[in-house]
Design a protein around this motif. Structure first.
Motif, PDB file in Angstrom:
ATOM      1  N   ALA A  85       0.812  -1.225   0.000  1.00  0.00           N
ATOM      2  CA  ALA A  85       0.000   0.000   0.000  1.00  0.00           C
ATOM      3  C   ALA A  85       0.845   1.274   0.000  1.00  0.00           C
ATOM      4  O   ALA A  85       0.305   2.369  -0.184  1.00  0.00           O
ATOM      5  N   VAL A  86       2.140   1.157   0.214  1.00  0.00           N
ATOM      6  CA  VAL A  86       2.985   2.363   0.209  1.00  0.00           C
ATOM      7  C   VAL A  86       3.255   2.849  -1.213  1.00  0.00           C
ATOM      8  O   VAL A  86       3.645   4.002  -1.405  1.00  0.00           O
ATOM      9  N   HIS A  87       3.052   1.974  -2.227  1.00  0.00           N
ATOM     10  CA  HIS A  87       3.448   2.343  -3.586  1.00  0.00           C
ATOM     11  C   HIS A  87       2.393   3.220  -4.260  1.00  0.00           C
ATOM     12  O   HIS A  87       1.231   2.798  -4.415  1.00  0.00           O
ATOM     13  N   PRO A  88       2.786   4.408  -4.709  1.00  0.00           N
ATOM     14  CA  PRO A  88       1.817   5.301  -5.366  1.00  0.00           C
ATOM     15  C   PRO A  88       1.106   4.645  -6.547  1.00  0.00           C
ATOM     16  O   PRO A  88      -0.096   4.876  -6.747  1.00  0.00           O
ATOM     17  N   LYS A  89       1.802   3.800  -7.323  1.00  0.00           N
ATOM     18  CA  LYS A  89       1.141   3.190  -8.486  1.00  0.00           C
ATOM     19  C   LYS A  89       0.060   2.196  -8.063  1.00  0.00           C
ATOM     20  O   LYS A  89      -0.931   2.005  -8.778  1.00  0.00           O
ATOM     21  N   VAL A  90       0.276   1.546  -6.951  1.00  0.00           N
ATOM     22  CA  VAL A  90      -0.755   0.635  -6.436  1.00  0.00           C
ATOM     23  C   VAL A  90      -1.986   1.447  -6.053  1.00  0.00           C
ATOM     24  O   VAL A  90      -3.115   1.147  -6.456  1.00  0.00           O
ATOM     25  N   ARG A  91      -1.781   2.523  -5.324  1.00  0.00           N
ATOM     26  CA  ARG A  91      -2.904   3.335  -4.864  1.00  0.00           C
ATOM     27  C   ARG A  91      -3.654   3.954  -6.047  1.00  0.00           C
ATOM     28  O   ARG A  91      -4.879   3.957  -6.073  1.00  0.00           O
TER      29      ARG A  91
END
Ligand code: DC
Length: 208
Positions: A85-91
């Protein structure tokens, strides 16, 4: 009516969100499941959870079947979820789906970490459900003990603190109350009292 519920792991927001959704007859989305499914898929593939590109690609390819897996609950999946969840692309890959759910004409209840701040900033009611780390660890410990396990309170407390720190300190959409959220501290409340307190907040918003 759209209700946004955020808060740290183990504060009881899932139970509360589910009860509120049933009470008002609203559809409910547990957004943690999205991150949990991505974490599991990455772990299954032996992928590096800290690889932003790989995690982003998995998030873009997420399907309804992935969300129906039966191994998304529990601390291990929660830990995997918090890491991806820390990855901007995931969010970013998950935003449209969550916003579309929130925009359903009949209304919705969503719970997570960034619902009131990022996903649904114009929700009718925002609750930030929290409890001290010790209380959350004690609840987890008691839950596991009730299932016949032999939980280690200190270890669970350390895991909760680590997850809080990761969720709160990430650069994108960190765990924090929206400026207009009502803080509901459940440290001294049981489930029924937390539900009653949440209902009181919502009803006060509905009848100005
Ligand atoms: O609510 P949960 O315990 O199922 O969430 C698991 C993890 O997923 C949480 O530690 C951080 C991440 N998460 C998030 O970053 N944003 C959300 N809206 C929901 C969950």
């Amino acid at each position: 009516m759209r209700i946004a519920i955020d808060g740290p792991a183990g504060a009881g927001k899932g139970t509360l969100a589910e009860r509120l959704a049933a009470h008002y007859g609203l559809p409910y989305l547990d957004t943690g499941l999205l991150y949990r499914a991505i974490g599991r898929l990455m772990a299954d593939a032996g992928a590096d959870l800290d690889d932003p590109e790989a995690a982003g690609a998995v998030a873009l390819a997420l399907t309804a079947e992935d969300l129906a897996r039966d191994d998304l609950r529990g601390r291990e999946a929660g830990e995997l979820a918090s890491r991806v969840a820390v990855h901007p692309k995931v969010r970013a890959a998950l935003v449209d789906f969550q916003r579309a759910f929130a925009a359903r004409p009949e209304g919705a209840v969503l719970d997570g970490r960034d619902i009131g701040t990022v996903i649904c900033p114009d929700a009718d009611v925002k609750l930030f459900v929290t409890a001290s780390a010790e209380v959350r660890a004690r609840r987890r410990t008691d839950e596991l003990a009730a299932k016949g396990r032999a939980p280690d309170f200190e270890r669970i407390l350390a895991e909760i603190r680590e997850r809080d720190a990761r969720d709160s300190n990430r650069a994108v959409a960190p765990l924090k109350p929206a400026d207009d959220a009502v803080i509901l501290d459940t440290s001294d409340l049981d489930r029924d009292a937390a539900f009653a307190a949440a209902l009181a907040v919502i009803e006060a918003r509905r009848t100005p």
